[in-house]
Design a protein around this motif. Structure first.
Motif, short mmCIF file in Angstrom:
data_model
loop_
_atom_site.label_atom_id
_atom_site.label_comp_id
_atom_site.label_asym_id
_atom_site.label_seq_id
_atom_site.Cartn_x
_atom_site.Cartn_y
_atom_site.Cartn_z
N LEU A 142 -103.53 54.16 -64.60
CA LEU A 142 -103.91 55.18 -64.84
C LEU A 142 -102.97 56.25 -63.96
CD1 LEU A 142 -107.97 55.21 -64.27
CD2 LEU A 142 -106.68 55.46 -66.48
N VAL A 143 -102.32 57.10 -64.76
CA VAL A 143 -101.15 57.81 -64.09
C VAL A 143 -101.53 59.44 -64.15
CG1 VAL A 143 -99.48 56.11 -64.73
CG2 VAL A 143 -99.88 58.37 -66.18
N ALA A 144 -101.12 60.16 -63.28
CA ALA A 144 -101.44 61.71 -63.36
C ALA A 144 -99.85 62.32 -63.57
CB ALA A 144 -101.53 62.12 -61.80
N ASP A 145 -100.00 62.98 -64.58
CA ASP A 145 -98.62 63.95 -65.11
C ASP A 145 -98.58 65.20 -64.45
OD1 ASP A 145 -97.75 62.00 -67.20
OD2 ASP A 145 -99.73 62.50 -68.29
N ARG A 146 -97.36 65.94 -64.27
CA ARG A 146 -96.95 66.91 -63.66
C ARG A 146 -97.69 67.12 -62.21
NH1 ARG A 146 -98.42 67.90 -68.91
NH2 ARG A 146 -100.47 68.69 -68.25
N ALA A 147 -97.53 65.95 -61.53
CA ALA A 147 -98.01 65.98 -60.24
C ALA A 147 -96.83 66.08 -59.29
CB ALA A 147 -98.54 64.53 -59.88
N ARG A 148 -97.04 66.44 -57.85
CA ARG A 148 -96.10 66.49 -56.95
C ARG A 148 -96.80 65.54 -55.83
NH1 ARG A 148 -96.45 69.42 -52.37
NH2 ARG A 148 -98.43 70.56 -52.88
N ILE A 149 -95.62 65.04 -55.16
CA ILE A 149 -95.82 63.74 -54.31
C ILE A 149 -95.75 64.67 -52.68
CG2 ILE A 149 -95.48 61.71 -53.14
CD1 ILE A 149 -96.65 61.53 -55.84
N ASN A 150 -96.75 65.07 -51.75
CA ASN A 150 -96.68 65.61 -50.61
C ASN A 150 -95.92 64.81 -49.44
OD1 ASN A 150 -98.89 63.92 -49.69
ND2 ASN A 150 -100.25 65.45 -49.95
N THR A 151 -96.02 65.37 -48.34
CA THR A 151 -95.37 64.61 -47.32
C THR A 151 -96.02 63.37 -46.78
OG1 THR A 151 -96.54 66.01 -45.67
CG2 THR A 151 -94.48 66.69 -46.45
N ARG A 152 -97.45 63.23 -47.26
CA ARG A 152 -98.09 61.99 -46.88
C ARG A 152 -98.10 60.99 -47.94
NH1 ARG A 152 -103.88 64.64 -45.31
NH2 ARG A 152 -103.30 65.80 -47.16
N GLY A 153 -97.11 61.10 -49.04
CA GLY A 153 -97.13 60.25 -50.03
C GLY A 153 -98.51 60.27 -50.82
N THR A 154 -98.99 61.36 -50.87
CA THR A 154 -100.20 61.53 -51.96
C THR A 154 -100.13 62.51 -53.22
OG1 THR A 154 -101.88 61.32 -50.26
CG2 THR A 154 -102.74 62.19 -52.17
N ALA A 155 -100.26 62.12 -54.29
CA ALA A 155 -100.08 62.90 -55.48
C ALA A 155 -100.92 64.10 -55.51
CB ALA A 155 -100.13 61.97 -56.78
N VAL A 156 -100.47 65.32 -55.70
CA VAL A 156 -101.52 66.51 -55.71
C VAL A 156 -100.83 67.24 -56.97
CG1 VAL A 156 -101.88 66.65 -53.42
CG2 VAL A 156 -99.94 67.88 -54.05
N ALA A 157 -101.57 68.27 -57.36
CA ALA A 157 -101.32 69.06 -58.33
C ALA A 157 -100.12 69.85 -58.19
CB ALA A 157 -102.56 70.00 -58.86
N SER A 158 -99.15 70.12 -59.02
CA SER A 158 -98.12 70.76 -58.95
C SER A 158 -98.28 72.29 -59.20
CB SER A 158 -96.63 70.28 -59.49
OG SER A 158 -95.58 71.19 -59.32
N ARG A 159 -97.96 73.42 -58.46
CA ARG A 159 -97.85 74.64 -59.06
C ARG A 159 -96.72 75.29 -59.35
NH1 ARG A 159 -101.07 74.33 -54.15
NH2 ARG A 159 -103.25 74.71 -54.27
N ALA A 160 -95.73 74.20 -59.53
CA ALA A 160 -94.29 74.79 -60.12
C ALA A 160 -94.39 75.02 -61.43
CB ALA A 160 -93.35 73.65 -59.67
#
Length: 210
Positions: A142-160
């Motif tokens: 299960l993958v998340a598209d258009r995600a951003r990896i934060n400094t903790r290595g966690t995938a979060v929603a990208s606002r770019a």
């Protein structure tokens, strides 16, 4: 001819004293065996890398409470029996629904209190949809598209809006079943504690006489 046998007061006193000594010896031996088993199980759990918190779920109690008895017994148990049993038996785990087990990857992060997230919880918390990726070889994803990896290595929603730094991040592995490795052998310590009881009773009885 009639013969009457009576127990003299001195003999009766001696017998009562021996019974009392036996009760104390048995009770002390059972107490030591029970607390020793509790300590052994706790050491096994921490030695297996399962942590102090899980080891502290091991408890012990003695019966009857507050009085010596020739029928003394000790009970040693865990307040997290399902977790302990899983590590003690190494079971095969399957999905309850009969489909996939979702194993979170590092990019999934954690929920409150460090709890693992399910795919549905992950989507609600991160605001991203998960996409199924089938793989013929190896676990599906299960993958998340258009995600951003934060400094903790966690995938979060990208606002770019330009797509900069956006990635497709693997969030969960999907497997039909998992064989949990056996990391504990509680029966071994329990048998050792059981076998130690006669020796402990004799030792406690000798202590009471000295």
């Amino acid at each position: 001819m009639k013969l009457k046998l009576d127990v003299t007061p001195d003999l009766a006193t001696m017998m009562a004293a021996e019974i009392a000594a036996g009760e104390r010896a048995v009770t002390a031996a059972i107490r030591e065996a029970g607390t020793g088993l509790r300590a052994d199980w706790r050491r096994q759990i921490t030695g297996a890398g399962l942590g102090q918190r899980l080891s502290r779920t091991i408890r012990s109690a003695q019966y009857p409470k507050g009085q010596p008895s020739l029928n003394a017994a000790a009970l040693v148990w865990s307040k997290a029996p399902d977790i302990i049993s899983a590590h003690d038996t190494g079971p095969l785990i399957r999905s309850k629904s009969g489909f996939w087990l979702a194993i979170p990857l590092p990019a999934a992060g954690r929920g409150r209190g460090g709890a693992r997230l399910t795919p549905g919880e992950w989507e609600r918390r991160r605001g991203l949809r998960l996409r199924f990726v089938y793989r013929r070889r190896g676990p599906s994803l299960l993958v998340a598209d258009r995600a951003r990896i934060n400094t903790r290595g966690t995938a979060v929603a990208s606002r770019a809006k330009t797509g900069r730094n956006q990635v497709t991040a693997p969030i969960f592995l999907l497997v039909p079943q998992v064989k949990l490795s056996k990391r504990l052998d509680l029966d071994r310590d329990a048998e050792r504690a059981h076998d130690s009881v006669p020796r402990l009773i004799l030792a406690k009885w000798a202590e009471g006489r000295s």
